[in-house]
Scaffold this motif. Structure first.
Motif, PDB file in Angstrom:
ATOM      1  N   THR A 127     146.365 -65.947  73.380  1.00  0.00           N
ATOM      2  CA  THR A 127     147.422 -65.891  74.398  1.00  0.00           C
ATOM      3  C   THR A 127     146.839 -65.905  75.801  1.00  0.00           C
ATOM      4  O   THR A 127     147.314 -66.629  76.683  1.00  0.00           O
ATOM      5  N   LEU A 128     145.808 -65.100  76.037  1.00  0.00           N
ATOM      6  CA  LEU A 128     145.252 -64.977  77.382  1.00  0.00           C
ATOM      7  C   LEU A 128     144.297 -66.113  77.737  1.00  0.00           C
ATOM      8  O   LEU A 128     144.116 -66.419  78.918  1.00  0.00           O
ATOM      9  N   LEU A 129     143.697 -66.744  76.748  1.00  0.00           N
ATOM     10  CA  LEU A 129     142.751 -67.824  77.030  1.00  0.00           C
ATOM     11  C   LEU A 129     143.474 -69.070  77.522  1.00  0.00           C
ATOM     12  O   LEU A 129     142.992 -69.759  78.422  1.00  0.00           O
ATOM     13  N   ASN A 130     144.628 -69.364  76.949  1.00  0.00           N
ATOM     14  CA  ASN A 130     145.376 -70.568  77.305  1.00  0.00           C
ATOM     15  C   ASN A 130     146.223 -70.312  78.561  1.00  0.00           C
ATOM     16  O   ASN A 130     147.023 -69.381  78.582  1.00  0.00           O
ATOM     17  N   PRO A 131     146.083 -71.136  79.612  1.00  0.00           N
ATOM     18  CA  PRO A 131     146.833 -70.879  80.860  1.00  0.00           C
ATOM     19  C   PRO A 131     148.346 -70.839  80.671  1.00  0.00           C
ATOM     20  O   PRO A 131     149.026 -69.993  81.270  1.00  0.00           O
ATOM     21  N   LEU A 132     148.881 -71.750  79.839  1.00  0.00           N
ATOM     22  CA  LEU A 132     150.332 -71.787  79.646  1.00  0.00           C
ATOM     23  C   LEU A 132     150.825 -70.510  78.977  1.00  0.00           C
ATOM     24  O   LEU A 132     151.751 -69.856  79.471  1.00  0.00           O
ATOM     25  N   SER A 133     150.222 -70.129  77.849  1.00  0.00           N
ATOM     26  CA  SER A 133     150.685 -68.922  77.142  1.00  0.00           C
ATOM     27  C   SER A 133     150.406 -67.668  77.968  1.00  0.00           C
ATOM     28  O   SER A 133     151.187 -66.709  77.927  1.00  0.00           O
ATOM     29  N   ARG A 134     149.322 -67.666  78.737  1.00  0.00           N
ATOM     30  CA  ARG A 134     149.036 -66.514  79.603  1.00  0.00           C
ATOM     31  C   ARG A 134     150.112 -66.369  80.673  1.00  0.00           C
ATOM     32  O   ARG A 134     150.596 -65.263  80.937  1.00  0.00           O
ATOM     33  N   GLY A 135     150.505 -67.496  81.270  1.00  0.00           N
ATOM     34  CA  GLY A 135     151.551 -67.447  82.285  1.00  0.00           C
ATOM     35  C   GLY A 135     152.898 -67.023  81.723  1.00  0.00           C
ATOM     36  O   GLY A 135     153.613 -66.221  82.328  1.00  0.00           O
ATOM     37  N   LEU A 136     153.233 -67.557  80.543  1.00  0.00           N
ATOM     38  CA  LEU A 136     154.501 -67.179  79.913  1.00  0.00           C
ATOM     39  C   LEU A 136     154.515 -65.696  79.555  1.00  0.00           C
ATOM     40  O   LEU A 136     155.544 -65.020  79.666  1.00  0.00           O
ATOM     41  N   TYR A 137     153.362 -65.184  79.119  1.00  0.00           N
ATOM     42  CA  TYR A 137     153.278 -63.758  78.779  1.00  0.00           C
ATOM     43  C   TYR A 137     153.440 -62.892  80.027  1.00  0.00           C
ATOM     44  O   TYR A 137     154.119 -61.859  79.996  1.00  0.00           O
ATOM     45  N   LEU A 138     152.843 -63.330  81.139  1.00  0.00           N
ATOM     46  CA  LEU A 138     153.005 -62.597  82.396  1.00  0.00           C
ATOM     47  C   LEU A 138     154.475 -62.573  82.825  1.00  0.00           C
ATOM     48  O   LEU A 138     154.975 -61.534  83.283  1.00  0.00           O
ATOM     49  N   LEU A 139     155.154 -63.698  82.673  1.00  0.00           N
ATOM     50  CA  LEU A 139     156.584 -63.729  82.989  1.00  0.00           C
ATOM     51  C   LEU A 139     157.354 -62.771  82.079  1.00  0.00           C
ATOM     52  O   LEU A 139     158.248 -62.047  82.529  1.00  0.00           O
ATOM     53  N   GLU A 140     157.018 -62.785  80.798  1.00  0.00           N
ATOM     54  CA  GLU A 140     157.684 -61.898  79.837  1.00  0.00           C
ATOM     55  C   GLU A 140     157.510 -60.434  80.234  1.00  0.00           C
ATOM     56  O   GLU A 140     158.450 -59.638  80.154  1.00  0.00           O
ATOM     57  N   LEU A 141     156.303 -60.063  80.680  1.00  0.00           N
ATOM     58  CA  LEU A 141     156.064 -58.676  81.110  1.00  0.00           C
ATOM     59  C   LEU A 141     156.916 -58.317  82.316  1.00  0.00           C
ATOM     60  O   LEU A 141     157.208 -57.135  82.550  1.00  0.00           O
ATOM     61  N   ASN A 142     157.312 -59.335  83.074  1.00  0.00           N
ATOM     62  CA  ASN A 142     158.172 -59.114  84.241  1.00  0.00           C
ATOM     63  C   ASN A 142     159.644 -59.382  83.942  1.00  0.00           C
ATOM     64  O   ASN A 142     160.460 -59.489  84.857  1.00  0.00           O
ATOM     65  N   GLY A 143     159.971 -59.496  82.647  1.00  0.00           N
ATOM     66  CA  GLY A 143     161.367 -59.665  82.244  1.00  0.00           C
ATOM     67  C   GLY A 143     161.924 -61.055  82.466  1.00  0.00           C
ATOM     68  O   GLY A 143     163.141 -61.229  82.571  1.00  0.00           O
ATOM     69  N   ILE A 144     161.057 -62.071  82.526  1.00  0.00           N
ATOM     70  CA  ILE A 144     161.498 -63.452  82.771  1.00  0.00           C
ATOM     71  C   ILE A 144     161.065 -64.321  81.600  1.00  0.00           C
ATOM     72  O   ILE A 144     159.917 -64.252  81.164  1.00  0.00           O
ATOM     73  N   GLN A 145     161.978 -65.140  81.104  1.00  0.00           N
ATOM     74  CA  GLN A 145     161.656 -66.059  80.012  1.00  0.00           C
ATOM     75  C   GLN A 145     162.147 -67.453  80.351  1.00  0.00           C
ATOM     76  O   GLN A 145     163.168 -67.620  81.028  1.00  0.00           O
ATOM     77  N   LEU A 146     161.413 -68.463  79.882  1.00  0.00           N
ATOM     78  CA  LEU A 146     161.865 -69.841  80.052  1.00  0.00           C
ATOM     79  C   LEU A 146     163.047 -70.095  79.135  1.00  0.00           C
ATOM     80  O   LEU A 146     163.103 -69.576  78.019  1.00  0.00           O
ATOM     81  N   ALA A 147     163.975 -70.916  79.614  1.00  0.00           N
ATOM     82  CA  ALA A 147     165.091 -71.322  78.765  1.00  0.00           C
ATOM     83  C   ALA A 147     164.570 -72.239  77.666  1.00  0.00           C
ATOM     84  O   ALA A 147     163.514 -72.864  77.795  1.00  0.00           O
ATOM     85  N   GLN A 148     165.299 -72.324  76.571  1.00  0.00           N
ATOM     86  CA  GLN A 148     164.896 -73.211  75.481  1.00  0.00           C
ATOM     87  C   GLN A 148     164.851 -74.654  75.959  1.00  0.00           C
ATOM     88  O   GLN A 148     163.958 -75.411  75.635  1.00  0.00           O
ATOM     89  N   GLU A 149     165.836 -75.038  76.747  1.00  0.00           N
ATOM     90  CA  GLU A 149     165.847 -76.375  77.347  1.00  0.00           C
ATOM     91  C   GLU A 149     165.456 -76.222  78.800  1.00  0.00           C
ATOM     92  O   GLU A 149     166.109 -75.515  79.556  1.00  0.00           O
ATOM     93  N   THR A 150     164.380 -76.873  79.187  1.00  0.00           N
ATOM     94  CA  THR A 150     163.842 -76.670  80.533  1.00  0.00           C
ATOM     95  C   THR A 150     164.206 -77.806  81.490  1.00  0.00           C
ATOM     96  O   THR A 150     163.682 -77.876  82.592  1.00  0.00           O
ATOM     97  N   ASP A 151     165.100 -78.720  81.085  1.00  0.00           N
ATOM     98  CA  ASP A 151     165.462 -79.833  81.959  1.00  0.00           C
ATOM     99  C   ASP A 151     165.983 -79.344  83.307  1.00  0.00           C
ATOM    100  O   ASP A 151     165.727 -79.966  84.338  1.00  0.00           O
ATOM    101  N   CYS A 152     166.712 -78.231  83.311  1.00  0.00           N
ATOM    102  CA  CYS A 152     167.312 -77.748  84.539  1.00  0.00           C
ATOM    103  C   CYS A 152     166.264 -77.230  85.513  1.00  0.00           C
ATOM    104  O   CYS A 152     166.544 -77.065  86.698  1.00  0.00           O
TER     105      CYS A 152
END
Length: 232
Positions: A127-152
């Protein structure tokens, strides 16, 4: 006689001792909660300190927590920018200390906890080695998640660019085009990683979210490219 009787009645009415109120229970806040106890010997195991935890009394390995902080587990600052060499050293150190082979002669429960820790350490490292999963995890710790559809979260020009690459990947195999796409994806991911780092360091979580959504598109393209290059 009458005076004594009157005095006695007054004491009975007004001088009676009122029973003391029972002591009110103290409120126990998060900081003062009782420490968990060792599953083996029952000794208190402080919740603070290094992860993973061993009982100070009997040295038994304790189970992982329900929601462990992966940054803390891997001895990293909770930040997008990290030292990959330090992360690798911590990973190897934990795997040596907690590998199930080291617990072969221990009680079955401790063997099970060792397997849980080993799996958790692998997940934390990836999780921490990969930049994408590390960033998503940091967002999760701050209560933010990407939507399933990210077109918006992406502009139309970016989406057109992604669509064109998808169309090229759908064409019959062409080694030159595949190499060109691979180089393009790599450059874009490096650019986005720098932008995400800057966004997190200025604490702009919404901008980081938009950039990570773009990184996710390129990660999906990368997976398609790898599948395309696998000989059928």
């Amino acid at each position: 006689m009458r005076a004594a009787l009157r005095q006695h009645l007054c004491r009975g009415r007004w001088g009676r001792r009122v029973p003391e109120a029972a002591p009110r229970p103290r409120c126990v806040g998060p900081g003062s909660a009782a420490a968990p106890r060792c599953w083996s010997c029952g000794s208190p195991v402080p919740s603070a300190g290094e992860l993973p935890r061993f009982c100070a009394a009997c040295r038994c390995l304790q189970p992982p927590g329900p929601r462990p902080d992966l940054f803390r587990l891997m001895a990293c600052d909770r930040a997008f920018r990290l030292d990959e060499q330090q992360l690798r050293r911590r990973f190897r150190s934990l795997q040596r200390a907690l590998h199930p082979d080291r617990f072969g002669q221990r009680p079955p429960k401790e063997q099970y906890y060792s397997e849980q820790h080993s799996s958790l350490i692998n997940r934390a490292y990836q999780t921490l080695l990969n930049p994408l999963s590390r960033g998503l995890y940091l967002l999760e710790l701050n209560g933010i998640q990407l939507a399933q559809e990210t077109d918006c979260d992406a502009d139309s020009e970016f989406l057109m660019e992604i669509m064109e690459i998808n169309e090229k990947l759908a064409e019959p195999n062409n080694e030159g085009i595949l190499e060109e796409i691979e180089t393009f994806i790599k450059v874009k991911q490096e650019e986005l990683t720098k932008e995400v780092t800057a966004a997190f360091e200025r604490d702009d979580l919404q901008e980081a979210k938009k950039l990570l959504a773009k990184m996710k598109y390129f990660a999906n393209l990368e997976d398609k490219l790898k599948n395309k290059k696998i000989p059928s």
